[in-house]
Design a protein around this motif. Sequence first.
Motif, PDB file in Angstrom:
ATOM      1  N   MET A   1       0.833  -1.203   0.000  1.00  0.00           N
ATOM      2  CA  MET A   1       0.000   0.000   0.000  1.00  0.00           C
ATOM      3  C   MET A   1       0.869   1.255   0.000  1.00  0.00           C
ATOM      4  N   GLU A   2       0.342   2.283  -0.601  1.00  0.00           N
ATOM      5  CA  GLU A   2       1.086   3.532  -0.710  1.00  0.00           C
ATOM      6  C   GLU A   2       0.816   4.411   0.509  1.00  0.00           C
ATOM      7  N   ILE A   3       1.886   5.032   0.983  1.00  0.00           N
ATOM      8  CA  ILE A   3       1.725   5.998   2.080  1.00  0.00           C
ATOM      9  C   ILE A   3       1.182   7.292   1.467  1.00  0.00           C
ATOM     10  N   ASN A   4       0.131   7.853   2.078  1.00  0.00           N
ATOM     11  CA  ASN A   4      -0.450   9.083   1.560  1.00  0.00           C
ATOM     12  C   ASN A   4       0.083  10.268   2.376  1.00  0.00           C
TER      13      ASN A   4
ATOM     14  N   SER B   1      -2.662   9.169   9.755  1.00  0.00           N
ATOM     15  CA  SER B   1      -3.209   9.743   8.510  1.00  0.00           C
ATOM     16  C   SER B   1      -2.445   9.262   7.279  1.00  0.00           C
ATOM     17  N   LEU B   2      -1.180   8.867   7.470  1.00  0.00           N
ATOM     18  CA  LEU B   2      -0.356   8.402   6.341  1.00  0.00           C
ATOM     19  C   LEU B   2      -0.952   7.156   5.677  1.00  0.00           C
ATOM     20  N   PHE B   3      -1.754   6.419   6.433  1.00  0.00           N
ATOM     21  CA  PHE B   3      -2.294   5.158   5.921  1.00  0.00           C
ATOM     22  C   PHE B   3      -3.715   5.302   5.367  1.00  0.00           C
ATOM     23  N   ILE B   4      -4.207   6.537   5.324  1.00  0.00           N
ATOM     24  CA  ILE B   4      -5.550   6.780   4.787  1.00  0.00           C
ATOM     25  C   ILE B   4      -5.420   7.180   3.318  1.00  0.00           C
TER      26      ILE B   4
END
Lengths: 142, 110
Positions: free
Chosen positions: A14-17, B49-52
């Motif tokens: 999964m990509e870190i947002n 929040s980095l994983f949202i």
Amino acid sequence: MFPCVLVYNYGEIMEINTIGLTAAITAFLSIWIGHVAVRKIEAASPVIWIPTVASILLGLVTEYCSLLTNNLHLKTAFGIIGVTLLWDALEFTRQQKRIIKGHAPANPNNPRHARILANSNFHATTHDLLKREPSGKRFTHN
Amino acid sequence: MNIFGILIGILTLLIIGFGFPLVIRGERIFGYVCWPYMMGIGISIIGASLFIQNNWLCVIIAVIGATFVWGSTELKEQAVRAELGWFPFNADKVKIPFAEIIEKWKAPHL
């Protein structure tokens, strides 16, 4: 600008947002800088309408930049900085009210503050009453 | 042109607004020594929040985290405001773990 970071999550990549991180850092820094700048500019400026108008214009230009850019991180940062600048425009008046109440130190070298200090209806002071460590007790003048 | 940035700016202003009662209530109930807890909560929320993946939710959650971090730096000054009588003073605060140790640290103030 922001490296794409991938993490391994239960067998899925999964990509870190980082868009939230951009928003959080921008919000924190813009509020911090705005907080300090409003106090310093209000204390130095003989009139508050000039910094107020300048802050409104800067805020509107920054919001326009947010509209123009296609980079999501810049769009977010400009959006937050712009609103902070617009709020800071209001803060100049609020800061002057704090000076009148004595909740922030007046600058006697500023003619506007000198007039506030001379007005006996106000509680203005040159002392920064907040510049102390908490004692855990109610403050008394004795 | 899309108004994502502008709406996020307005949402940030509203979320930061909720930081004021957070600081006032937090200081009144626990005292300024709760600052490391508030800062830790804020940093953890920003980390989460980095994983949202949804950008709106990611930004809103991160700004809530930033509000906690900012609030943690305001607690010391709020304690002084309450001692000066500018806000209601509560002498009977809830004792938080490690308060004696935290009192020896220099509380952040910006």
